[in-house]
Design a protein around this motif. Structure first.
Motif, short mmCIF file in Angstrom:
data_model
loop_
_atom_site.label_atom_id
_atom_site.label_comp_id
_atom_site.label_asym_id
_atom_site.label_seq_id
_atom_site.Cartn_x
_atom_site.Cartn_y
_atom_site.Cartn_z
N ASP A 70 6.52 6.76 45.26
CA ASP A 70 6.79 7.79 44.29
C ASP A 70 8.05 8.75 44.82
OD1 ASP A 70 7.05 9.85 42.75
OD2 ASP A 70 5.19 10.60 42.89
N PRO A 71 9.28 8.45 44.38
CA PRO A 71 10.49 9.39 44.92
C PRO A 71 10.24 10.73 44.40
CG PRO A 71 10.72 8.28 42.92
CD PRO A 71 9.59 7.90 43.34
N GLY A 72 9.27 11.29 43.87
CA GLY A 72 9.08 12.83 43.64
C GLY A 72 8.24 13.18 44.56
N TYR A 73 7.45 12.39 45.37
CA TYR A 73 6.47 12.88 46.51
C TYR A 73 7.11 14.03 47.16
CZ TYR A 73 3.29 12.51 50.35
OH TYR A 73 2.47 12.93 51.46
N GLY A 74 6.44 14.98 47.57
CA GLY A 74 6.81 16.11 48.41
C GLY A 74 6.86 15.76 49.89
N GLY A 75 6.05 15.19 50.42
CA GLY A 75 5.79 15.04 51.72
C GLY A 75 6.56 13.71 52.44
N CYS A 76 6.61 13.61 53.65
CA CYS A 76 7.09 12.70 54.50
C CYS A 76 6.02 11.93 55.32
CB CYS A 76 8.20 13.31 55.38
SG CYS A 76 9.09 11.68 56.06
N THR A 77 5.61 10.75 55.07
CA THR A 77 4.78 9.99 55.71
C THR A 77 5.22 8.95 56.58
OG1 THR A 77 4.29 8.51 53.79
CG2 THR A 77 2.81 10.43 54.20
N LYS A 78 6.57 9.04 57.10
CA LYS A 78 7.01 8.34 57.94
C LYS A 78 6.94 8.63 59.35
CE LYS A 78 11.22 8.46 59.01
NZ LYS A 78 12.56 8.41 58.94
N ASP A 79 6.24 7.78 60.42
CA ASP A 79 6.10 8.17 61.38
C ASP A 79 7.35 8.65 62.45
OD1 ASP A 79 3.54 7.23 61.43
OD2 ASP A 79 3.98 5.19 62.01
N ARG A 80 7.23 9.44 63.13
CA ARG A 80 8.25 10.54 63.51
C ARG A 80 8.33 10.16 65.20
NH1 ARG A 80 10.72 15.20 61.63
NH2 ARG A 80 11.98 15.98 62.86
N MET A 81 9.84 9.52 65.57
CA MET A 81 10.00 9.42 66.83
C MET A 81 10.06 10.86 67.53
SD MET A 81 12.58 6.08 66.93
CE MET A 81 13.77 6.74 65.53
N LYS A 82 9.30 11.29 68.47
CA LYS A 82 9.44 12.52 69.07
C LYS A 82 10.41 12.46 70.30
CE LYS A 82 8.54 16.93 69.06
NZ LYS A 82 9.01 17.89 67.93
#
Length: 541
Positions: free
Chosen positions: A412-424
């Motif tokens: 859903d392009p209107g989704y507010g969050g970001c569930t992509k794993d994050r390279m810290k």
């Protein structure tokens, strides 16, 4: 594994100097109370999993019932970026604007919540460390105790990293605070850094060596050494910083990704854009051997995050959808809010990137926008970015590394969050930490060699030793790490926060005062600590 809070509220009350002591009198009767949980290996697995969740929640915005920690408001990550040489905001969120405009005070929300984040994470680590020393724990393996202690000590150092960067001298607390206290004193920064170094050295000695033999997101010794290199730099221990970074690089456990990889390797793009595509962060599933530590942003799974856990996608994407000739699309980054807008001095400059530098390719910086509303007469036409639209945060050049992160939510392009794993942590930054250490040691050729490893992957020209300065290194970190690093922290460590913010950022230039070199101590901390002197940071008195 779902986080078990394990007395978290009581510990947080103590470490944020609450004036309420009722927590101390409660009996923790839950089956998940520390005395009942920290009795065997499984119980410590639960507790350590909570540390990962707590650390990931540094980005948490509005919270949620199952979150380990929440800042309680949007833009906690963005306040460590705006007002620097990197970005300003195109969003009118008041809590963000006070950091953009240098009008925050000791009463500002995020001044308080970042303090709570640091001490909350440290408190949970202290609990694990203290309970692990109790007798008669049923360990499954002889190495379990030191393994859990290594993870806890990593996270304790990670917590104090934020505290000393932002506030300077802070109370060093390494034990569970069983008695109510109002007599904390500020520990000199150098002493806190010494404790952090001890923790990270222990972690490096006792965390797993093989990144292919741990679950995705779990720490290894190399993550500890990467952070240790940075902390050594903070402490002015440059030879040690160089050695720690070299250990990571020379382990040959990691490599800069130079060939297309992952789920989208056959699509248009380049290897730099591949690093940030969805599902391309974990080495086991994508072949990404550059990532050293990856925070797992799993939506709607046990122990994962929710919509408010990470909003970085919305932060860096402009509000193009407010223009009638556009509609929200995942290919344009979804429903952006322009909370961060790259400053023109670097993103518009024809000279900031070399002509061949792929970090400046159309796959990594979006400069061309095309109207995509099929009901518009302008459909398919290239949009001209006007000053009005740019000032409003509606259209502007933007880095694309945060365009992704909605697939797990059904796309859903209107989704507010970001569930992509994050390279810290990733290896490119390790090379730049190595360059910083060598520059501080006046080894400009060695620094150039380290920087050139990063630049060669980017297809940029190699630089000479005479070109290496702190300013060049700060520029290179923008080219490579814009949006990933916390820019305020980097500039503070380099000693360039004032100089570069004033030089490149009009908001900073108009309002700068040297008190902004550190954040103020939260006012409630000072007001509650009635049993000992607790001085405010200079200029904030």
């Amino acid at each position: 594994m779902k986080l078990k809070k394990l007395g978290y509220l009581a510990i947080m009350s103590l470490l944020t100097f609450s004036s309420c002591s009722d927590f101390l009198d409660e009996e923790l009767k839950s089956s998940l109370a520390p005395d009942n949980t920290y009795t065997n290996t499984h119980g410590f697995e639960v507790g350590v999993t909570g540390l990962y969740e707590f650390a990931r929640s540094e980005y948490n915005t509005w919270g949620g019932s199952d979150n380990a920690f929440s800042h309680g408001q949007a833009t906690p990550y963005e306040v460590l970026q705006v007002g620097t040489d990197l970005a300003n905001t195109g969003h009118n969120d008041a809590i963000l604007l006070v950091f953009n405009n240098y009008s925050y005070t000791p009463l500002t929300l995020f001044i308080n919540t970042w303090w709570k984040f640091g001490y909350g994470l440290a408190a949970n680590a202290n609990q694990i460390l203290e309970y692990s020393e109790k007798p008669d724990i049923a360990w499954d393996n002889p190495t379990d105790k030191t393994g859990f202690q290594a993870e806890a000590r990593f996270f304790r150092a990670y917590a104090y990293r934020y505290l000393v960067y932002l506030y300077g001298d802070v109370p060093y607390v390494d034990k569970i605070q069983k008695d109510f206290r109002v007599d904390f004193t500020r520990t000199p920064k150098a002493e806190v850094l010494g404790h952090m170094i001890d923790d990270l050295k222990f972690a490096a000695e006792n965390l797993p060596d093989d990144p292919d033999a741990v679950l995705p997101g779990k720490l290894t010794k190399w993550a500890a050494l990467h952070l240790l290199s940075e902390v050594y730099l903070m402490a002015g221990m440059n030879e040690e910083a160089e050695d720690a970074a070299e250990q990571v690089i020379n382990s040959h456990k990691f490599e800069l990704m130079k060939d297309r990889f992952g789920s989208y390797k056959d699509d248009e793009g380049d290897v730099f854009s591949d690093l940030f595509k969805e599902n391309n962060q974990n080495r086991a599933t994508s072949g990404n051997k550059e990532a050293i530590w990856v925070m797992q942003q799993d939506y709607n799974v046990v122990g994962g995050g929710g919509e408010s856990e990470e909003w970085t996608t919305r932060a860096w994407v402009p509000k193009y959808w407010q223009i009638k000739d556009f509609v929200i699309a995942d290919s344009l980054g979804g429903r952006g809010l322009a909370q961060l807008m790259a400053l023109p001095w670097w993103i518009d400059s024809p000279d900031f990137f070399d002509a061949t530098d792929i970090r400046n390719s159309k796959y990594n910086i979006k400069r061309d926008w095309y109207y995509n509303n099929p009901e518009s007469d302008k459909y398919g036409e290239k949009a001209v970015i006007t000053d009005v639209e740019r000032k409003a945060g509606q259209l502007c050049p933007v880095i694309t590394k945060f365009f992704y992160g909605t697939l797990r939510y059904g796309g859903d392009p209107g989704y507010g969050g970001c569930t992509k794993d994050r390279m810290k942590f990733r290896l490119a930054e390790t090379y730049l930490l190595l360059a910083e250490a060598r520059l501080n040691l006046n080894d400009t050729q060695g620094a150039a060699d380290a920087i050139n490893e990063v630049r060669k992957r980017a297809h940029a020209r190699e630089i000479s030793a005479s070109e290496v300065t702190k300013d060049f290194l700060a520029d290179e970190r923008i080219r490579e790490l814009a949006g990933e690093e916390l820019r305020r922290l980097t500039l503070s460590r380099l000693g360039l926060l004032k100089e570069r913010s004033i030089k490149y950022n009009e908001e900073a230039r108009k309002r700068w005062d040297d008190r902004f070199l550190l954040w103020p101590i939260p006012q409630n901390v000072i007001d509650s600590n009635t049993g000992a002197e607790f001085p405010q940071n200079p200029g904030w008195e």
